[in-house]
Design an enzyme around this catalytic site. Structure first.
Site, PDB file in Angstrom:
ATOM      1  N   ASP A 146       0.855  -1.184   0.000  1.00  0.00           N
ATOM      2  CA  ASP A 146       0.000   0.000   0.000  1.00  0.00           C
ATOM      3  C   ASP A 146       0.896   1.240   0.000  1.00  0.00           C
ATOM      4  OD1 ASP A 146      -1.751   2.072   0.638  1.00  0.00           O
ATOM      5  OD2 ASP A 146      -3.000   0.777   1.892  1.00  0.00           O
ATOM      6  N   ASP A 159      -2.929   2.429  -5.958  1.00  0.00           N
ATOM      7  CA  ASP A 159      -1.899   2.459  -4.911  1.00  0.00           C
ATOM      8  C   ASP A 159      -1.804   1.172  -4.092  1.00  0.00           C
ATOM      9  OD1 ASP A 159      -4.313   2.786  -3.594  1.00  0.00           O
ATOM     10  OD2 ASP A 159      -3.393   3.930  -1.980  1.00  0.00           O
ATOM     11  N   GLU A 160      -2.427   0.104  -4.554  1.00  0.00           N
ATOM     12  CA  GLU A 160      -2.409  -1.144  -3.792  1.00  0.00           C
ATOM     13  C   GLU A 160      -2.166  -2.349  -4.702  1.00  0.00           C
ATOM     14  OE1 GLU A 160      -5.736  -0.187  -0.322  1.00  0.00           O
ATOM     15  OE2 GLU A 160      -6.297  -1.332  -2.081  1.00  0.00           O
TER      16      GLU A 160
END
Length: 365
Positions: free
Chosen positions: A12, A111-112
């Site tokens: 993350d 973003d993950e």
DNA sequence: CTCTGCCTTAC
DNA sequence: CCAGGTAGGCAGAG
């Protein structure tokens, strides 16, 4: 305990959009920084998309009106317009780094990402920790970006671990630590349990995952319905597991815009609707896909969503779709005589790839 | 099955 | 008073 023999890593990127802006403009570092989605109604209308930790100290967070953020922050704060396509590019570069740690990777969002490390580390949590440290330092060295990483026996646990370790964190939850780790978490630490679900559970006196474990399946089914009850039941025990598979093809594409002013005049809305359709069709062609359904999205002055959709032939020309959309929006207005429109948009569904370029990958376990 | 609305994820 | 943009999953009605 069964089902805890895998090693899953969740990655993350910390306060991603704001962090990218910090990295690219070192002068901003140390100052509160807010990435904004400006709606164009006036100079500062819109919402916060991402805020760095200096801004969060003042209570600023994603989803908040920009005007409120400005009221909370001191004068030296930095406000920047969101640059989605740029963050997408940075994201791809980071994901390419991560992918080398395991081919069994799923990009969850900009973003993950989640990686199945089981084979790569031979099931060893000691080696997995080494992988996690190396991944973090490689992303920092090559992209100057900080991230948080969780390692645990499944995706749900690994995400909770990553969340719990933020910012710039690393949290390993070994199989024998799962029970203790979970029971101390609040229910909303479970992915899929947000504000609404948390409130519903609170009405039953359920605050922690330990409380949740005591609720019978039947009760969960009455609260949530079948599917979600099953998920909640298993997730609360650390037993919700599914293979890490690459994302499939897109199922929908949409474009929504905010109107200059609230209205229910079709003449005011048509140009915006047309712009949304052009954008949506452009995305569709970029994906090399066709759509078999089209819909309008209307968001009212009360921020309520109304949608309407209809079937179309794939490859229906722009003008014809535009006519359909106008009719749909007209129907929305007719069926909701008192609503004022704040935002309108277009959604394309039923997507199918044009050529034979099935990029679907699966692993035969 | 179709259609619509709700919920989540936070960036 | 202030509230963007996006995708995916699911429930419930018809």
């Amino acid at each position: 305990m069964r089902g805890l023999d895998r090693v899953v890593l969740f990655l993350d990127l910390d306060y991603f959009f704001a962090q990218v802006e910090e990295v690219e403009n070192p002068a901003y570092r140390g100052r509160p920084l807010v990435v904004c989605v400006y709606s164009g109604r006036d100079q500062s209308s819109g919402v916060v998309s991402s805020a760095n930790y200096e801004a969060r100290k003042y209570g600023v967070k994603a989803g908040m009106p920009i005007k409120r953020a400005m009221a909370l922050l001191p004068g030296e704060a930095v406000y920047l317009p969101v640059r989605l396509s740029h963050y997408a590019k940075v994201s791809e570069e980071v994901m390419a780094i991560a992918k080398r740690y395991s081919a069994k990777m799923r990009v969850e969002s900009v973003d993950e990402a989640v990686l199945d490390l089981t084979d790569a580390v031979g099931g060893s949590y000691e080696r997995a920790e080494e992988y996690a440290r190396r991944l973090k330092s490689e992303i920092l060295a090559r992209k100057s970006l900080k991230c948080s990483v969780g390692v645990a026996p499944n995706r749900v646990l690994a995400k909770i671990a990553a969340d719990a370790s933020k910012p710039d964190g690393l949290k390993i939850v070994k199989p024998h630590e799962v029970a203790d780790f979970l029971t101390t978490q609040p229910v909303n630490a479970l992915p899929g349990i947000g504000l609404k679900t948390r409130q519903r559970l609170e009405a039953y006196g359920v605050k922690t995952v330990a409380d949740l474990q005591k609720v019978e399946v039947g009760v969960l089914e009455r609260i949530f319905g079948e599917k979600k009850a099953r998920y909640v039941y298993l997730a609360a025990r650390g037993e919700f597991d599914e293979p890490i598979q690459e994302r499939g093809l897109a199922k929908q594409v949409s474009k929504i815009l905010t109107l200059k002013r609230n209205t229910r005049d079709m003449a005011d809305v048509e140009a915006v609707l047309a712009a949304c359709l052009s954008e949506a069709l452009l995305k569709l062609s970029t994906l090399n896909m066709t759509a078999s359904r089209v819909g309008v999205i209307a968001i009212t002055s009360e921020i309520k969503t109304i949608t309407k959709q209809v079937e179309i032939r794939p490859q229906t020309p722009y003008d014809e779709i535009m006519k359909t959309l106008k009719k749909l929006l007209h129907d929305v207005l007719a069926e909701n005589p008192s609503v004022m429109l704040r935002r309108v948009g277009v959604r394309l569904f039923g997507l199918n790839p044009i050529a034979g370029q099935s990029k679907l990958t699966a692993w035969s376990d």
